[in-house]
Write a protein that holds these residues in place. Structure first.
Motif, PDB file in Angstrom:
ATOM      1  N   SER A 375       0.589  -1.713   0.087  1.00 33.27           N
ATOM      2  CA  SER A 375      -0.491   0.223  -0.373  1.00 33.27           C
ATOM      3  C   SER A 375       1.119   1.501   0.015  1.00 33.27           C
ATOM      4  O   SER A 375       1.637   1.446   0.076  1.00 33.27           O
ATOM      5  CB  SER A 375      -0.681   0.536   1.241  1.00 33.27           C
ATOM      6  N   ALA A 376      -0.079   2.347  -0.826  1.00 33.23           N
ATOM      7  CA  ALA A 376       0.634   3.750  -0.469  1.00 33.23           C
ATOM      8  C   ALA A 376       1.128   3.716   1.240  1.00 33.23           C
ATOM      9  O   ALA A 376       2.570   4.433   1.153  1.00 33.23           O
ATOM     10  CB  ALA A 376      -0.416   4.717  -1.395  1.00 33.23           C
ATOM     11  N   GLU A 377       0.404   4.007   1.885  1.00 39.28           N
ATOM     12  CA  GLU A 377       0.260   4.045   3.275  1.00 39.28           C
ATOM     13  C   GLU A 377       1.602   3.547   3.970  1.00 39.28           C
ATOM     14  O   GLU A 377       2.202   4.327   5.196  1.00 39.28           O
ATOM     15  CB  GLU A 377      -0.606   3.840   4.213  1.00 39.28           C
ATOM     16  N   ALA A 378       1.936   2.177   3.736  1.00 39.51           N
ATOM     17  CA  ALA A 378       2.824   1.326   4.273  1.00 39.51           C
ATOM     18  C   ALA A 378       4.594   1.986   3.185  1.00 39.51           C
ATOM     19  O   ALA A 378       5.522   1.847   4.054  1.00 39.51           O
ATOM     20  CB  ALA A 378       2.860   0.470   3.501  1.00 39.51           C
ATOM     21  N   LEU A 379       4.220   2.710   2.106  1.00 45.26           N
ATOM     22  CA  LEU A 379       5.785   2.708   1.215  1.00 45.26           C
ATOM     23  C   LEU A 379       5.835   4.168   2.073  1.00 45.26           C
ATOM     24  O   LEU A 379       6.665   4.077   2.765  1.00 45.26           O
ATOM     25  CB  LEU A 379       5.569   3.064  -0.032  1.00 45.26           C
ATOM     26  N   TYR A 380       4.685   5.368   2.510  1.00 47.48           N
ATOM     27  CA  TYR A 380       5.040   6.454   3.271  1.00 47.48           C
ATOM     28  C   TYR A 380       5.470   6.577   4.443  1.00 47.48           C
ATOM     29  O   TYR A 380       6.096   7.239   4.764  1.00 47.48           O
ATOM     30  CB  TYR A 380       3.828   7.461   3.163  1.00 47.48           C
ATOM     31  N   ASP A 381       4.827   5.746   5.204  1.00 41.76           N
ATOM     32  CA  ASP A 381       5.559   5.461   6.242  1.00 41.76           C
ATOM     33  C   ASP A 381       6.993   5.106   6.963  1.00 41.76           C
ATOM     34  O   ASP A 381       7.825   5.523   7.256  1.00 41.76           O
ATOM     35  CB  ASP A 381       4.754   4.609   7.548  1.00 41.76           C
ATOM     36  N   GLU A 407      -0.413   2.702  -6.422  1.00 36.91           N
ATOM     37  CA  GLU A 407       0.188   2.683  -4.976  1.00 36.91           C
ATOM     38  C   GLU A 407       1.075   3.765  -5.197  1.00 36.91           C
ATOM     39  O   GLU A 407       0.993   4.114  -4.403  1.00 36.91           O
ATOM     40  CB  GLU A 407       0.793   1.784  -4.851  1.00 36.91           C
ATOM     41  N   ILE A 408       1.889   3.953  -6.254  1.00 43.23           N
ATOM     42  CA  ILE A 408       3.261   4.600  -6.821  1.00 43.23           C
ATOM     43  C   ILE A 408       2.289   6.321  -6.488  1.00 43.23           C
ATOM     44  O   ILE A 408       3.154   7.450  -5.689  1.00 43.23           O
ATOM     45  CB  ILE A 408       4.302   4.387  -7.137  1.00 43.23           C
ATOM     46  N   ARG A 409       1.781   5.652  -7.633  1.00 43.55           N
ATOM     47  CA  ARG A 409       1.323   7.715  -7.799  1.00 43.55           C
ATOM     48  C   ARG A 409       0.374   7.887  -6.518  1.00 43.55           C
ATOM     49  O   ARG A 409       0.707   9.258  -6.225  1.00 43.55           O
ATOM     50  CB  ARG A 409      -0.250   7.140  -9.074  1.00 43.55           C
ATOM     51  N   ARG A 410      -0.549   7.086  -6.104  1.00 40.77           N
ATOM     52  CA  ARG A 410      -0.828   7.497  -4.213  1.00 40.77           C
ATOM     53  C   ARG A 410       0.128   8.186  -3.409  1.00 40.77           C
ATOM     54  O   ARG A 410       0.156   8.901  -3.533  1.00 40.77           O
ATOM     55  CB  ARG A 410      -1.843   6.449  -3.818  1.00 40.77           C
ATOM     56  N   PHE A 411       0.967   7.303  -3.300  1.00 42.67           N
ATOM     57  CA  PHE A 411       2.715   8.095  -2.726  1.00 42.67           C
ATOM     58  C   PHE A 411       2.672   9.261  -2.606  1.00 42.67           C
ATOM     59  O   PHE A 411       3.254  10.478  -1.826  1.00 42.67           O
ATOM     60  CB  PHE A 411       3.539   6.771  -2.697  1.00 42.67           C
ATOM     61  N   VAL A 412       2.526   9.774  -4.071  1.00 39.43           N
ATOM     62  CA  VAL A 412       3.211  10.734  -4.723  1.00 39.43           C
ATOM     63  C   VAL A 412       1.856  11.773  -4.821  1.00 39.43           C
ATOM     64  O   VAL A 412       2.879  13.143  -4.582  1.00 39.43           O
ATOM     65  CB  VAL A 412       4.059  10.454  -6.898  1.00 39.43           C
ATOM     66  N   ARG A 413       1.745  11.326  -4.596  1.00 43.58           N
ATOM     67  CA  ARG A 413       0.390  12.735  -4.759  1.00 43.58           C
ATOM     68  C   ARG A 413      -0.300  12.658  -2.707  1.00 43.58           C
ATOM     69  O   ARG A 413       0.242  14.017  -2.534  1.00 43.58           O
ATOM     70  CB  ARG A 413      -0.831  11.551  -5.005  1.00 43.58           C
ATOM     71  N   ARG A 414       0.418  12.314  -2.227  1.00 42.42           N
ATOM     72  CA  ARG A 414       0.690  11.947  -0.913  1.00 42.42           C
ATOM     73  C   ARG A 414       1.840  13.074  -0.158  1.00 42.42           C
ATOM     74  O   ARG A 414       1.836  14.088   0.745  1.00 42.42           O
ATOM     75  CB  ARG A 414       0.576  10.883   0.115  1.00 42.42           C
ATOM     76  N   ALA A 415       2.765  12.737  -0.734  1.00 35.63           N
ATOM     77  CA  ALA A 415       4.161  13.515   0.007  1.00 35.63           C
ATOM     78  C   ALA A 415       3.752  14.788  -0.788  1.00 35.63           C
ATOM     79  O   ALA A 415       4.891  15.267  -0.460  1.00 35.63           O
ATOM     80  CB  ALA A 415       5.657  12.517  -0.488  1.00 35.63           C
ATOM     81  N   TYR A 416       3.752  15.353  -2.238  1.00 36.92           N
ATOM     82  CA  TYR A 416       3.901  16.251  -2.652  1.00 36.92           C
ATOM     83  C   TYR A 416       2.645  17.097  -2.555  1.00 36.92           C
ATOM     84  O   TYR A 416       2.736  18.740  -1.998  1.00 36.92           O
ATOM     85  CB  TYR A 416       3.072  15.918  -4.036  1.00 36.92           C
ATOM     86  N   GLY A 420       2.923  20.451  -0.038  1.00 39.05           N
ATOM     87  CA  GLY A 420       2.988  22.303   0.179  1.00 39.05           C
ATOM     88  C   GLY A 420       3.016  22.180  -1.608  1.00 39.05           C
ATOM     89  O   GLY A 420       2.871  23.471  -1.944  1.00 39.05           O
ATOM     90  N   GLY A 421       2.940  21.195  -2.193  1.00 38.64           N
ATOM     91  CA  GLY A 421       2.623  21.625  -3.325  1.00 38.64           C
ATOM     92  C   GLY A 421       3.452  21.940  -4.916  1.00 38.64           C
ATOM     93  O   GLY A 421       3.624  22.378  -5.677  1.00 38.64           O
ATOM     94  N   ASP A 447       5.440   8.470 -15.813  1.00 38.55           N
ATOM     95  CA  ASP A 447       3.719   9.200 -15.330  1.00 38.55           C
ATOM     96  C   ASP A 447       3.868   8.486 -14.762  1.00 38.55           C
ATOM     97  O   ASP A 447       2.934   8.526 -14.102  1.00 38.55           O
ATOM     98  CB  ASP A 447       3.441   7.842 -17.005  1.00 38.55           C
ATOM     99  N   LEU A 448       4.569   9.437 -13.667  1.00 37.31           N
ATOM    100  CA  LEU A 448       4.072   9.094 -11.705  1.00 37.31           C
ATOM    101  C   LEU A 448       4.201  10.339 -11.084  1.00 37.31           C
ATOM    102  O   LEU A 448       3.824  10.375 -10.347  1.00 37.31           O
ATOM    103  CB  LEU A 448       5.404   7.933 -11.654  1.00 37.31           C
ATOM    104  N   GLY A 449       3.892  11.450 -12.017  1.00 37.63           N
ATOM    105  CA  GLY A 449       3.724  13.006 -11.115  1.00 37.63           C
ATOM    106  C   GLY A 449       1.934  12.977 -11.038  1.00 37.63           C
ATOM    107  O   GLY A 449       0.949  12.003 -11.404  1.00 37.63           O
ATOM    108  N   VAL A 450       2.233  14.045  -9.737  1.00 35.63           N
ATOM    109  CA  VAL A 450       0.845  14.622  -9.698  1.00 35.63           C
ATOM    110  C   VAL A 450      -0.030  14.353 -10.614  1.00 35.63           C
ATOM    111  O   VAL A 450      -0.735  14.798 -11.160  1.00 35.63           O
ATOM    112  CB  VAL A 450       1.082  15.604  -8.962  1.00 35.63           C
ATOM    113  N   ASP A 451       1.010  15.872 -12.012  1.00 38.26           N
ATOM    114  CA  ASP A 451      -0.274  16.444 -12.407  1.00 38.26           C
ATOM    115  C   ASP A 451      -0.026  15.374 -13.925  1.00 38.26           C
ATOM    116  O   ASP A 451      -0.665  16.175 -15.330  1.00 38.26           O
ATOM    117  CB  ASP A 451       0.468  17.682 -13.062  1.00 38.26           C
ATOM    118  N   SER A 452       0.275  14.354 -14.152  1.00 42.10           N
ATOM    119  CA  SER A 452       0.269  13.797 -15.475  1.00 42.10           C
ATOM    120  C   SER A 452      -1.514  12.735 -15.321  1.00 42.10           C
ATOM    121  O   SER A 452      -2.113  12.823 -14.417  1.00 42.10           O
ATOM    122  CB  SER A 452       1.065  12.521 -15.091  1.00 42.10           C
TER     123      SER A 452
END
Length: 452
Positions: A375-381, A407-416, A420-421, A447-452
């Motif tokens: 999960s993205a949550e586990a990766l972020y932690d 899941e990588i995209r979800r991780f990137v969106r949260r980190a971004y 602060g964007g 193709d993992l960016g937030v705005d992709s």
């Protein structure tokens, strides 16, 4: 830049790139594309640019030249996409720029940080498509070995491109102008191995004519012993003597002949294990083990898969949908690059349109992806709380297809969002501020960016 893809009756297609007005094809070592096939004449055909058009000329070959199944008479026009048949080989001609992304794929590729190109290719040599570190390491080792006149062992799973690498080694060696002769070891019947490798003397039996063997044909060049691990023990003993002494005797002959051919062997076997169970000679192993180059499987070259897909579609105005590409990126491909090529060509045929969708992929490919469980949550932690490396937790597992793109995209969106964007702030937040540009390239390339 003109590209010509040549496929024989066995083995993978070989891609050649030229920036010249005339290209000769034939069995002669002086040809630009040398095809060792008894059905091909020494000087078989020539492709030439005449003003704004291309032509093909049959140079009086014994068995003729076909374009799209029609015999060539004299000089005839040639267009991109035409298939040229010479003996058992088929050459696909393309006059479009060989190192550009096809126009139909441009919107999907250009601007996202990657392009279609081979790694370090020179004019007239096979192109190995990819830019991954794993492939680059193999090519660096191969290029170093190519410069030395020693026997080379290429290891790797089936379908990784061992013959293609052997052709590159030949093209970058001092023997490049000599012949490149392929021996498909598993296809050699036990009763014919000596005749195939060493030739036959005239008069050995009633009506038998003299015939050169593969080593004799490779004199001055390279002999490629494909899947050497499948040779029978008796044949291994005969091969060992030739590699040691460089002397052969034709079947039925009495005069030793000196052959000057560099051997490149390839195998998908664990030869050490074969030695332990008595299936491979230890002395032959040490003879071919002077320089070893390992080709990585496709599952360890994750970032190359997009390039290969574009390469296999470069002759057609067809693109792959993001959903279909995601499925391909998360499949193991046990048959490696060869399997990927077959899957893409099959999907192109069934698509019957400009876009390959998930339903056009084989069922076993769709069943095999994507992988679940991370999960993205586990990766972020692991990164934000436990301070583990972004590259070890995110990049490497993604390239090994151990974690899904979503899941990588979800991780990137949260980190971004929590940074602060800002991508630069995100890099600091993840502890990789010094690798900011590397992070951007990774996100854009896949193709993992937030705005992709």
């Amino acid at each position: 830049m003109t590209t010509i893809s040549v496929r024989g009756p066995t083995g993978p297609a070989v891609l050649y790139r030229f920036d010249k007005e005339a290209i000769a094809l034939g069995r002669s070592p002086d040809s630009d594309i040398v095809i060792v096939d008894p059905g091909i004449s020494r000087f078989h055909a020539e492709i030439r640019r005449e003003g704004q058009r291309w032509t093909i000329t049959d140079r009086g070959s014994q068995n003729g030249t076909l374009v799209n199944g029609r015999p060539v008479v004299g000089t005839e026009p040639l267009s991109s996409g035409d298939e040229i048949t010479l003996g058992d080989a088929v050459a696909c001609f393309n006059a479009a720029p060989g190192d550009s992304v096809p126009e139909a794929l441009a919107n999907e590729t250009v601007g996202r940080g990657w392009s279609l190109r081979g790694t370090g290719a020179r004019e007239g040599e096979p192109v190995m498509v990819g830019e991954s570190d794993a492939l680059r390491e193999a090519l660096v080792a191969a290029d170093r070995a190519a410069a030395e006149d020693v026997t080379i062992l290429v290891t790797g799973e089936s379908g990784t491109g061992k013959e293609l690498l052997a052709r590159r080694i030949h093209a970058r060696s001092p023997r490049a102008r000599g012949p490149f002769v392929v021996v498909n070891c598993p296809a050699l019947p036990a009763s014919l191995i000596e005749a195939e490798l060493f030739g036959v003397q005239k008069g050995t039996a009633t009506g038998v004519e003299a015939r050169a063997g593969r080593f004799e044909m490779a004199h001055g060049g390279t002999i490629f012993l494909d899947e050497i691990g499948d040779l029978e023990l008796a044949a291994q003993a005969k091969l060992l003597r030739v590699l040691q002494d460089r002397i052969i005797e034709r079947v039925g002959g009495r005069e030793p002949m000196v052959v000057d051919a560099r051997a490149v062997a390839a195998t998908n076997h664990d030869l050490v294990a074969d030695i332990e169970r008595g299936a491979f000679r230890r002395d032959l192993y040490h003879r071919i083990h002077a320089a070893v180059v390992h080709l990585p499987p496709l599952r360890e070259r994750g970032e190359d898969l997009r390039l290969l897909v574009a390469h296999f579609l470069s002759r057609w105005p067809v693109k792959v949908s993001p959903e279909a590409l995601d499925i391909l990126m998360h499949y193991d491909f046990p048959g490696n690059v060869r399997e990927l090529e077959h899957v893409i060509q099959s999907a192109r045929i069934f698509a019957r349109g400009p876009t390959i969708l998930p339903e056009h992929l084989p069922e076993e490919i769709r069943r095999g992806a994507p992988r679940e469980g991370v999960s993205a949550e586990a990766l972020y932690d692991r990164i934000a709380r436990d301070k583990e490396s972004f590259w070890d937790v995110i990049q490497k597992p993604f390239l090994r297809r151990e974690v899904s793109r979503e899941e990588i995209r979800r991780f990137v969106r949260r980190a971004y969002r929590e940074a602060g964007g800002s991508y630069r702030a995100m890099a600091r937040h993840l502890g990789i501020d010094k690798d900011y540009k590397r992070l951007l390239h990774f996100l854009w390339d896949h193709d993992l960016g937030v705005d992709s």
